[in-house]
Design an enzyme around this catalytic site. Structure first.
Site, short mmCIF file in Angstrom:
data_model
loop_
_atom_site.label_atom_id
_atom_site.label_comp_id
_atom_site.label_asym_id
_atom_site.label_seq_id
_atom_site.Cartn_x
_atom_site.Cartn_y
_atom_site.Cartn_z
N ASP A 80 0.84 -1.20 0.00
CA ASP A 80 0.00 0.00 0.00
C ASP A 80 0.88 1.24 0.00
OD1 ASP A 80 -2.25 1.58 0.03
OD2 ASP A 80 -2.88 1.08 2.06
N LYS A 81 0.20 2.38 -0.17
CA LYS A 81 0.85 3.70 -0.16
C LYS A 81 0.04 4.60 0.74
CE LYS A 81 -0.81 6.79 -2.19
NZ LYS A 81 -1.39 8.16 -2.28
N HIS A 82 0.74 5.51 1.42
CA HIS A 82 0.01 6.54 2.18
C HIS A 82 0.60 7.90 1.85
CE1 HIS A 82 -2.14 8.50 5.43
NE2 HIS A 82 -1.02 9.16 5.66
N SER A 83 -0.27 8.89 1.68
CA SER A 83 0.21 10.26 1.45
C SER A 83 -0.28 11.14 2.58
CB SER A 83 -0.34 10.74 0.11
OG SER A 83 -0.39 12.16 0.10
N THR A 120 -9.22 10.61 -0.54
CA THR A 120 -9.48 9.61 -1.58
C THR A 120 -10.94 9.14 -1.57
OG1 THR A 120 -7.19 8.91 -1.56
CG2 THR A 120 -8.76 7.30 -2.36
N ARG A 168 -7.04 14.54 20.64
CA ARG A 168 -5.92 15.42 20.23
C ARG A 168 -6.46 16.72 19.66
NH1 ARG A 168 -3.32 11.95 15.92
NH2 ARG A 168 -2.03 13.76 15.52
N SER A 183 -0.73 7.37 14.73
CA SER A 183 -2.08 7.47 14.18
C SER A 183 -2.12 6.95 12.74
CB SER A 183 -2.51 8.94 14.26
OG SER A 183 -3.72 9.14 13.57
N LYS A 187 -3.44 2.58 11.58
CA LYS A 187 -4.53 2.27 10.63
C LYS A 187 -3.99 1.54 9.41
CE LYS A 187 -5.58 6.54 10.94
NZ LYS A 187 -5.98 7.91 11.10
N LYS A 188 -2.86 2.02 8.87
CA LYS A 188 -2.32 1.39 7.65
C LYS A 188 -1.88 -0.05 7.95
CE LYS A 188 -2.92 3.93 4.22
NZ LYS A 188 -3.52 3.46 2.97
N1 URA Z 1 -3.50 11.46 9.40
C1 URA Z 1 -3.83 10.62 10.42
O1 URA Z 1 -4.43 9.59 10.21
N2 URA Z 1 -3.49 10.99 11.66
C2 URA Z 1 -2.82 12.13 11.95
O2 URA Z 1 -2.54 12.37 13.09
C3 URA Z 1 -2.49 12.98 10.88
C4 URA Z 1 -2.82 12.61 9.61
#
Ligand code: URA
Length: 421
Positions: A80-83, A120, A168, A183, A187-188
């Site tokens: 996967d990729k995260h931006s 997305t 937060r 964070s 999730k990823k």
């Molecule tokens: N994206 C997230 O999921 N968490 C953050 O704290 C910042 C960006």
């Protein structure tokens, strides 16, 4: 140990966070045994004193494990990729099917827009019928059959993050690099990945505007993800101009389709670079990636994914028939000159004010946005505004004009740096 107070006190006193402490906090966030006051104090202690690197890994793992973690048994790598988010960044819509066409499996759990950036899921929901909320069984089936699916997180994915994220926001502790890292990655990594590539944006449209703070976040993300057992690298990429010329949900789906059908540009270049990085991390050859894109195989995988998630079967053939168009499309006039600087965050806010992004009106936004160094004026507008009515269009025209500065300016490289563990 069931009392979170010694864990919070240890961080407050600069002694960091250990595995049992991280597990106690994450489980307590998920099951409610850590109170809002304790969670706020925890977040503030982390922001001011830090968890330490081992503590960040422990917190990421514990938050990932606060919910369901997917496991796969598939005949190819799970990647996967995260931006961190930018304007005109539609990479996910191209990269997921491209990697699927290359033999990978991409179970992409995506998010909504954050701040001025588009998400997305918001973009995909501009496709009539497309369902981001898929039961896990269907998500798994689509990934297995097509190679990719792009879905929203279910309530089972890292529930500790969902609660801490809200706290937060209320406690002024959003910008802690330790907390941002845990964070994003909790999730990823709950998607059960073999490899992950991160696109950390820097520049006027990024959440972290300076290259050095983006670099610090990228370093923390890469060290932590690898520490938690997922092969990961990061690119620091340019967000001093939009990645592509369109911003707004339906307009960006159009842009992604054009890219899948071979249109050149920075969106294509970055997608190919990130996809190649993913393949290399997963121990696969990246040769032939551009050919896969050109062959139409990635476009076909995208079409099959859209149909499997409830969208129209002929989206790629007839995008205009399915993607809504704004009633008013008007140019943003410019004096004659060259684009020297772009306040990309302001462009993102202009799109949000038009009703694009999360405040939903899928068909509005900007396209044909001018890039750094482009000549404008004399018939070449700064952008085209797609608006619901004339009032909204006039507000957007003024905002876009204010976002552009004409004159000398530098165009930096698209990929500023590559961060490895
Ligand atoms: N994206 C997230 O999921 N968490 C953050 O704290 C910042 C960006």
């Amino acid at each position: 140990m069931t009392d979170p107070r010694p864990v919070i006190a240890a961080i407050r006193d600069g002694r960091g966070l250990d595995g049992p402490g991280a597990a106690l906090i994450a489980q307590g966030l998920a099951d409610g045994s850590v109170s809002d006051a304790q969670a706020g104090a925890f977040a503030m202690a982390v922001l001011t004193r830090g968890t330490g690197q081992a503590g960040r890994v422990a917190l990421t793992r514990a938050m990932r494990d606060s919910g369901h973690v997917l496991q796969w048994d598939l005949p190819g790598p799970v990647v996967d990729k995260h931006s961190t988010g930018g304007i005109g960044d539609t990479v996910s819509l191209v990269l997921a099917p491209l990697l699927a066409a290359q033999g990978c499996f991409v179970p992409m759990i995506s998010g909504r827009g954050l701040g001025h950036t588009g998400g997305t899921l918001d973009k995909l929901e501009a496709i009539p019928g497309y369902l981001c909320d898929q039961p896990e069984e269907d998500f798994r089936r689509i990934v297995r059959k097509i190679g990719c699916a792009i879905v929203a997180a279910t309530g089972d994915v890292a529930p500790a993050d969902r609660r801490l994220y809200a706290i937060r926001d209320e406690s002024g502790t959003v910008e802690s690099i330790d907390l941002i890292t845990a964070s994003i990655l909790s999730k990823k990594l709950a998607a059960g990945l073999d490899a992950l590539v991160l696109d950390v944006k820097a520049g006027s449209g990024a959440i972290l505007k300076k290259s050095d703070s983006a670099g610090r976040l990228a370093q923390a993300l890469v060290e932590t993800a690898n520490g938690a057992g997922c092969r990961t690298t990061a690119f620091i990429t340019d967000m001093d101009q939009p990645l592509a010329r369109s911003a707004g949900n339906a307009l960006e789906v159009h842009e992604a389709i054009r890219c899948l059908q071979g249109e050149p540009g920075a969106l294509r270049d970055l997608t190919l670079a990130l996809a190649a990085e993913c393949l290399t991390l997963a121990g696969q050859s990246a040769e032939g990636l551009a050919a896969t894109l050109e062959s139409g195989a990635a476009a076909e995988a995208f079409g099959r994914m859209v149909a499997a998630q409830g969208g129209p079967r002929d989206l790629l053939v007839r995008p205009d028939a399915h993607l809504a168009r704004a009633p008013l499309i008007v140019p943003v006039p410019a004096p004659q000159g060259r684009v020297g600087r772009i306040d990309v965050t302001a462009l993102g806010h202009a799109v949000l004010a038009l009703g694009g992004g999360r405040v939903r009106a899928d068909r509005v936004g900007l396209d044909r946005m001018a890039m750094l160094g482009d000549s404008v004026g004399a018939g070449a507008p700064l952008a085209m505004v797609h608006a619901a009515d004339d009032t909204a269009a006039q507000v957007a025209i003024a905002a876009v004009q204010a976002a552009y500065t004409l004159g000398e300016g530098e165009v930096g490289p698209l990929i500023r740096d590559r961060i490895t563990a």
